[in-house]
Every structure is written in C-alpha cells, then in structure tokens.
Design a protein around this motif. Structure first.
Motif, mmCIF file in Angstrom:
data_model
loop_
_atom_site.group_PDB
_atom_site.id
_atom_site.type_symbol
_atom_site.label_atom_id
_atom_site.label_comp_id
_atom_site.label_asym_id
_atom_site.label_seq_id
_atom_site.Cartn_x
_atom_site.Cartn_y
_atom_site.Cartn_z
ATOM 1 N N GLN A 304 0.827 -1.063 -0.219
ATOM 2 C CA GLN A 304 0.126 0.189 -0.013
ATOM 3 C C GLN A 304 0.988 1.420 0.128
ATOM 4 N N THR A 305 0.452 2.659 -0.977
ATOM 5 C CA THR A 305 1.346 3.205 -0.811
ATOM 6 C C THR A 305 0.780 4.552 -0.641
ATOM 7 N N LEU A 306 0.941 5.403 0.478
ATOM 8 C CA LEU A 306 -0.135 6.633 0.245
ATOM 9 C C LEU A 306 0.846 8.098 0.563
ATOM 10 N N ALA A 307 0.069 8.867 -0.198
ATOM 11 C CA ALA A 307 0.655 10.368 -0.269
ATOM 12 C C ALA A 307 -0.270 11.514 -0.554
ATOM 13 N N SER A 308 -0.577 12.298 0.128
ATOM 14 C CA SER A 308 -1.062 13.477 -0.329
ATOM 15 C C SER A 308 -0.346 15.348 0.827
ATOM 16 N N VAL A 309 -0.707 16.439 0.497
ATOM 17 C CA VAL A 309 -0.512 17.188 0.583
ATOM 18 C C VAL A 309 -2.012 17.789 0.846
ATOM 19 N N VAL A 310 -1.959 18.475 2.366
ATOM 20 C CA VAL A 310 -2.798 19.150 2.334
ATOM 21 C C VAL A 310 -2.779 20.142 3.519
ATOM 22 N N GLY A 311 -4.318 21.251 3.074
ATOM 23 C CA GLY A 311 -3.590 22.543 3.662
ATOM 24 C C GLY A 311 -4.817 22.525 4.657
ATOM 25 N N THR A 312 -4.576 23.020 5.512
ATOM 26 C CA THR A 312 -5.871 23.298 7.024
ATOM 27 C C THR A 312 -5.218 25.104 7.484
ATOM 28 N N LEU A 313 -6.478 25.275 7.186
ATOM 29 C CA LEU A 313 -6.649 26.666 7.621
ATOM 30 C C LEU A 313 -8.185 26.418 8.897
ATOM 31 N N THR A 314 -7.460 26.910 9.823
ATOM 32 C CA THR A 314 -8.326 27.103 11.581
ATOM 33 C C THR A 314 -8.456 28.339 12.225
ATOM 34 N N VAL A 315 -9.665 28.923 11.686
ATOM 35 C CA VAL A 315 -10.239 29.932 12.661
ATOM 36 C C VAL A 315 -10.089 29.641 14.390
ATOM 37 N N PRO A 316 -10.098 29.895 14.985
ATOM 38 C CA PRO A 316 -10.316 30.432 15.851
ATOM 39 C C PRO A 316 -11.789 31.016 16.481
ATOM 40 N N ILE A 317 -13.162 30.450 17.073
ATOM 41 C CA ILE A 317 -14.093 31.292 17.209
ATOM 42 C C ILE A 317 -14.009 31.122 18.667
ATOM 43 N N TYR A 318 -14.372 30.827 19.540
ATOM 44 C CA TYR A 318 -14.512 30.309 20.935
ATOM 45 C C TYR A 318 -13.660 29.895 21.214
ATOM 46 N N GLN A 319 -12.812 29.757 22.076
ATOM 47 C CA GLN A 319 -11.968 28.629 23.013
ATOM 48 C C GLN A 319 -12.291 29.281 24.774
ATOM 49 N N GLY A 320 -12.964 28.426 24.566
ATOM 50 C CA GLY A 320 -13.313 28.833 26.444
ATOM 51 C C GLY A 320 -12.698 30.513 26.727
ATOM 52 N N GLY A 321 -12.378 31.142 26.311
ATOM 53 C CA GLY A 321 -12.407 32.595 26.935
ATOM 54 C C GLY A 321 -10.601 32.543 27.732
ATOM 55 N N GLY A 322 -9.829 32.068 27.016
ATOM 56 C CA GLY A 322 -8.721 32.116 28.154
ATOM 57 C C GLY A 322 -7.539 32.819 27.574
#
Length: 466
Positions: A304-322
């Motif tokens: 089995q051969t796997l390859a990937s290129v993945v972009g990740t965008l994380t937009v914080p909305i609410y993280q508990g107020g800390g």
C-alpha cells in the motif's frame, strides 16, 4: 589625591615597594572581572537566554517527522453463503485465518504559513529579552567592579589603620615607661602612671579591633576578587571618566544606566507579549505533506502506498475565554513594566545625586583632615616640649597623642572614601566598565555566543563543545 594617598599610606605602613611589585587596584579589578563567580554565573544566564531566539525562529521552519512500524498480526474471518437454488436452502460456512507480518515507513512535513504574526512577534520578543539581559549583565558587572574597588580600598584602609594603632601602642608603651621612670624619681605622681596605663590599655583594645577589621577585609577581598591579597599599592580615583557637572551626570545616569536600559527593554518585551497574545485570535494556516509505504497492512493486501498534500485553515471562534484573559493580563504586565521604567529612572537620578554629594564631601574632608593632621603633629610636639619643663601634664601628652592618631585615621578614611565615591559615581552614570577604564583584559563579548547560536538549525553541543 591618589599621590597623597600613596605617600601617606606608605608613610603609615612604613614599607618600601623597592624590589617588590605591589598589587594595584586595576589588577584587582581585572582578577574580579575574570574570576568572580557571580559575574560568570550572569554570563551563563545570558547565554541561556540567547537560545530563546533560535527557539522563536523555529516557528518559521518546517517540522519533519519519519515514522516506521512493524509487527505481527492475526486475522480470522468467518463467512457464510446461502444456496437458494435448491430446496431447502443450504448454507456454506467459510473460515479464513491468517498470520502475517506487516511493516511500513513514512515521512511527513508540516509548514505553518500564517499564525497571526505570532512567530514574528515571538522572535522580536526574544531579541528584546536578550538585549535586556545584556543590560542586566552590565548591572552585575558594574556591581562586581564596584564591590572589588570597595574591597580593595577597605583592606588598604584597614591595613593603614592597623599600622597606626600598632604604632600608637608602641608610642604609649614608651610613654608609660618614661612616666614610670619619672615617678620613680618623684617628678610625677601615681595618678600620671595610672593615666598612662589606662591609655595604653585603650590603645591595645583599639589595636585588637583594628586587627579584627583587617582580617574581615582580607576575607571579603578573597571572596570578591577571587585571590588572596598581596602587598597593596595606592588606589587612584576615576573622576576623569565621569561628567564634570552634576546636570550632565544626572542626564547620563537616566539615559545610560544599565538598570534603566534593562527596564526599557522590559517594556519592549511586554509590548510584544501583548501582540503575541492577540495572535491567538487570528486564523492559522498550515500545509502538511506526507508519504508512506506499507507492506502487508492487511492479510489480503500485499502493498500500500499513500501520499498527500493537505492545507489546513483553522479559524478560532471561541476557545473558552482563556485567550481573552491572557491578552488582558499581558496589557497589565505592560503597564507594570512602564511603571518599573519610571522607578528605575528615579533611582538612577537619586544614586547619581547621592554619589556626587559623597564625592564632593570626601574631597572637602581630605583637605580638612590633612590640616587636622598637620596641626595635631605640631600640637603634640609642643605639648611634649612643655611637659619636659613641667608646663604640661602626662594627661595632656596622652590626649595630644590620641588626637593625632584620630586625625590620621580620619585622613586615611577620607582618602578611602574619595576613591570609593569616584567609582560609585562612575557606576551610577553607567560608565563603570572595563572598556571605559582601559584595562588590559580580554573583554567578554556577549554578541559572539549570540551569533553562534542564533541561526543554528540543528546540534546539541554548545559553542564551547559541551
């Protein structure tokens, strides 16, 4: 004034430097600069803080990982089929069991493209921390040099006072002998003998106290400078390196004092801390590339051969107020650092004014005590001559002798204060450094280690090989 101190101390100690090399104050400063453990510990602390910069710069660089796996697996599958072409239907069961060894390897790389400028601000924050730590090192360096100059002059003063008291005991011993001889021939009374004995006992007590002070100063000299003292030469003031007027000294102290500069970098550090905290509210963009190859991952799969290129965008909305609390906390810390800067400026001004006053007072005191010594010597000679012809008592002679000793001790102390005050003023304006003093010593340059580690991508050894 340095020549006066040298001549007077040489006369008091009754020693000649011919044929011998005496330790100088400048030599003692060089020894302390090289060997003082407090100063070397602060240098090590600065080198440790230098590493915060490459740690912050690592946020610009990719994170690469290699993974490998291997092991034995066992799979057992029970299945059944129904034959509906016959009646009644027949059911066939199939049991497949297999033991196989799987193995594989892979690699991944993750690169952060945007994180609310947190990496850039962390780098600038680490650089400000390093600059502030360099000023803190200057504070320690100045304190060590000032302590060394003080320890040197304290020992020189106490050695001179010890010699004065030893000489005073010898004079009082001879005075007691002469008084007893005169008592035996009836020229004086028993009261005169008792007065001479009392004064000799007091002189011996002062001698013991002077010996104790000298031993304490030797121990302090060894602690601060790092070597045992030898024969000490006269100390020289360093007024020439300080501003000539009080206003210029105050301005220089408020602008160049290392404690003030360290507080200024503390403000910069806190300002960037606010920006770093605010970065947690921004989106985070990263890209991850990975590839792997596996052999026998399942009992019925050979490769089995796997390859990937993945972009990740994380937009914080609410993280508990800390994150909001952290931003508010950073702003309060910034306010505190600004107030600390004001405090350090006020302290620098106070130290300069105080040191300036002490230096002026010591200069005037040397003039007055020099006149006092000259007058006391003339008075003692006159009282002795008058006592020989019966116009003065034994007590008058003893009092005149004590006044001369006190005057000489005051002069030695004033000359000590003169040199120490000049070093104190130079430290207050931020100028007490080996470069300013121009001494022959290899200057510790914190920039060398910083440049050695700043752009290091890999390596666990320190630049000195540890």
């Amino acid at each position: 004034m340095g020549a006066i101190l040298g001549a007077f101390v040489g006369a008091v100690l009754g020693m000649s430097c011919q044929g011998a090399i005496a330790d100088t104050l400048e030599w003692a400063l060089v020894q302390a600069y090289q060997n003082n453990p407090s100063l070397n510990a602060q240098r090590a602390s600065l080198r440790s803080l230098d590493e915060n910069v490459p740690q912050a710069l690592s946020g610009y660089r990719p994170k690469v990982a290699i993974t490998a796996n291997g092991g034995y697996d066992y799979a057992s599958t029970l299945s059944h089929t129904v034959n509906q072409s016959v009646f009644p239907n027949t059911v066939t069961y199939t049991n497949v069991a297999d033991a196989f060894a799987q193995r594989g390897a892979g690699a991944s790389a993750t690169q952060t493209l945007y994180n609310g400028y947190q990496t850039a601000n962390k780098v600038r924050q680490a650089e400000s921390q390093v600059m502030g730590a360099r000023e803190t090192l200057r504070v320690t360096e100045q304190q060590v040099l000032l302590d060394s100059a003080t320890a040197y002059m304290n020992l020189l003063r106490d050695q001179a006072i010890l010699a004065l008291n030893r000489s005073n005991v010898e004079v009082l011993t001879e005075q007691l002998k002469q008084t007893r001889d005169r008592f035996n021939v009836g020229e004086v009374t028993r009261t005169d003998v008792a007065q001479a004995e009392s004064r000799l006992a007091a002189g011996r007590s002062q001698l013991l106290n002077a010996q104790s002070n000298e031993v304490t100063s030797v121990a302090n000299y060894r602690r601060v400078i790092g070597v045992d003292p030898g024969k000490l030469a006269a100390g020289t003031p360093v007024d020439r390196f300080s501003p000539g007027v009080l206003k210029a000294a105050i301005d220089q102290g408020e602008q160049q004092s290392p404690s003030v500069l360290a507080a200024m970098y503390g403000v910069d550090f806190a300002q960037l801390g606010v920006k770093v905290s605010e970065g947690s509210l921004y989106p985070n963009l990263s890209v991850t590339a990975s590839a792997s190859k596996n052999f026998d991952p399942l009992y019925n799969v050979n490769k089995q051969t796997l390859a990937s290129v993945v972009g990740t965008l994380t937009v914080p909305i609410y993280q508990g107020g800390g994150e909001y609390s952290l931003i508010r906390q950073s702003k309060e810390t910034l306010g505190q650092q600004r107030l600390n800067l004001d405090v350090n400026r006020d302290q620098a001004r106070e130290t300069v004014v105080q040191s300036w006053g002490q230096l002026d007072a010591s200069k005037a005191e040397i003039e007055s005590t020099t006149a006092q010594v000259n007058a006391a010597e003339i008075a003692l000679n006159g009282v002795r001559e008058e006592a020989r012809v019966g116009q003065r008592t034994t007590l008058d002679v003893l009092n005149a002798q004590q006044e001369l000793v006190n005057a000489r001790v005051a002069l030695v102390t004033a000359q000590h204060d003169r040199v120490v005050a000049s070093y104190t003023l130079l430290a207050a304006v931020g100028g007490l450094a080996m470069q300013r003093l121009g001494l022959n010593v290899t200057i510790y340059d914190p920039q060398v280690h910083y440049q050695q580690v700043r752009d290091a991508w890999i390596g666990v050894r320190t630049p000195d090989g540890r």
